[in-house]
Scaffold this active site. Structure first.
Site, short mmCIF file in Angstrom:
data_model
loop_
_atom_site.label_atom_id
_atom_site.label_comp_id
_atom_site.label_asym_id
_atom_site.label_seq_id
_atom_site.Cartn_x
_atom_site.Cartn_y
_atom_site.Cartn_z
N SER A 157 0.87 -1.28 -0.05
CA SER A 157 0.01 -0.19 0.12
C SER A 157 0.89 1.36 -0.08
CB SER A 157 -0.90 0.03 1.05
OG SER A 157 -1.73 -1.12 1.06
N ASP A 208 -1.51 4.89 8.89
CA ASP A 208 -1.21 3.90 7.98
C ASP A 208 -0.83 4.25 6.57
OD1 ASP A 208 -0.93 1.20 7.53
OD2 ASP A 208 -3.13 0.84 6.83
#
Ligand SMILES: *[C@@H]1O[C@H](CO)[C@@H](O)[C@H](O)[C@H]1NC(C)=O
Length: 423
Positions: A157, A208
């Site tokens: 990601s 994140d």
């Protein structure tokens, strides 16, 4: 026919320019004048007696005339073009472009084609709907992308979001830094600098990889303590995010406090408040935002210590955690109202963050509910775009697939298409 016609036109054009080019290459100024003299002689039928440097006065005036004609003709064409443009504009009734636009960038993190197909079938089964019934995302699906990072066939990601935010490939784990560890400017930072308002809405920790890549720059995604500091403005650009909703509270609390997960004793909530942020950390305070009309910018809302629970669990704890679509709706309304009198719009990133986690954990039940939650958030975004007075666009994409979900089914010794054959 058409083809040979155009081929002919092209070759004729080449011949026309070719001849004088070749002629002048091999001839001097004098022989050029001789050519003109010969031409005159042929045209008039009288021999001419011009010396190589003796130009007659009318030749000079002819050149002046040609020059004036060229200037006048060019000016005429320009004036004509401007008039044509103007009349076209008024015919189509174009609004003079204000430049005001909203961009909502959505990420279905870790969602591959199979997650989508399983979720569609689940929705049809649950609703007793026909097989032709589609998800909202189905109606907007326009293609696929090939993704890989600079360090791996399978992007993570971090590299994925660095590609989205900086338009650059980098290595797995990179938070908006290039392969040689230089920070790269992000679309959110650029939007802020251009006068737009900005927001991030996620269901993981706000620190994140995906959200971090829009407003932080570190070498490894694991440096979430540092990411938290940067996201509230402790980096060279100062505060660039106007609104953040998600989880990850533990990275903002000093390690002397309960429920902290920081390695140091820095109080990032305090740092955020010093940078102007209004801070909320629970459902009640979220509801007090009155759907967005009671929201004061800048806003930091951290509703979970780490990740917000999977939708399949969260739906039974709605009094504790807001959903992705609820957070998206509040953000959209607040950003729209805050930019009402501005000539610039906003940039908002909305992530279905935990489709990814459900894939990693091979948990298809959790995964379909994560995709359904994303689909619902997309519905909210599309609904907003339909009714908001400012032009806007939604872009939705995935970064990679996780877990390798497969939905094939074959009973031993059977074929799926002829139940009578069994061998
Ligand atoms: C959680 O919510 C779902 C959907 O509303 C419901 O079907 C289920 O029974 C609930 N589970 C529990 C443990 O309450």
């Amino acid at each position: 026919m058409f083809r040979s016609g155009s081929t002919f036109a092209v070759s004729a054009f080449i011949m026309a320019v070719d001849r004088p080019l070749l002629a002048s290459r091999n001839s001097s100024e004098a022989s050029n004048d001789r050519d003109i003299a010969e031409e005159d002689a042929l045209l008039t039928g009288h021999p001419t007696k011009r010396s190589s440097d003796g130009r007659r006065p009318w030749a000079f005036w002819r050149e002046v005339g040609l020059f004036v004609w060229a200037v006048v003709a060019t000016a005429f064409v320009i004036v004509l073009a401007v008039f044509y443009q103007k009349s076209q504009d008024s015919k189509h009734n174009y609004k003079s472009p204000s430049g005001k636009r909203n961009l909502i960038f959505m990420v279905s993190d870790g969602m591959g084609p199979t997650s989508l197909s399983l979720t569609r079938s689940f929705m049809q089964f649950q609703n007793g709907a026909p097989w032709s019934e589609q998800l909202v995302i189905d109606q907007h699906l326009i293609g696929q992308s090939r993704t890989r990072s600079s360090s791996s066939l399978i992007t993570d990601s971090a590299a994925g979001a660095t590609a989205f935010s900086c338009a650059m490939k980098s290595y797995n784990g990179a938070i908006s830094v290039t392969p040689d560890h230089e920070p790269c400017g992000t679309v959110l930072e650029a939007a802020k600098k251009a006068g737009y308002m900005t927001g991030l809405v996620v269901t993981t920790r706000i620190t994140d990889a995906t959200p971090a890549c829009f407003a932080a720059h570190v070498h490894q995604r694991g440096e979430e303590d540092r990411i938290a500091e940067q996201m509230v403005g402790d980096y060279p650009l100062g505060r660039v995010v106007d609104l953040m909703f998600g989880g990850g509270r533990c990275h903002f609390l000093p390690n002397s406090a309960d429920h902290s997960c920081r390695g140091d004793n820095k109080d990032i909530v305090e740092l955020a408040k010093n940078n102007g942020f209004n801070y909320i950390d629970n459902r009640k305070a979220f509801d007090d935002l009155k759907g967005g009309s009671g929201l004061d910018f800048p806003m930091l809302g951290l509703f979970a210590e780490t990740d917000i629970p999977y939708e399949i669990d969260r739906r039974n704890e709605t009094d504790v955690y807001p959903s992705l679509h609820e957070m998206a709706e509040v953000a959209l309304k607040a950003l729209s109202e805050a930019t009402r009198n501005s000539d610039k719009g906003f940039f908002l990133m909305v992530e279905g963050s935990r489709i990814d986690h459900a894939g990693h954990h091979n948990d298809p039940a959790a995964q379909v509910h994560e995709v359904l939650a994303y689909d619902k958030a997309m519905t909210s975004v599309l609904d907003f775009l339909k009714h908001d007075e400012t032009e806007g666009v939604m872009v939705s994409t995935s970064d990679h697939e996780t877990g390798g979900l497969a939905t094939a089914r074959r009973k031993p010794f059977t074929r799926p298409y002829h139940s009578q054959y069994s061998y």
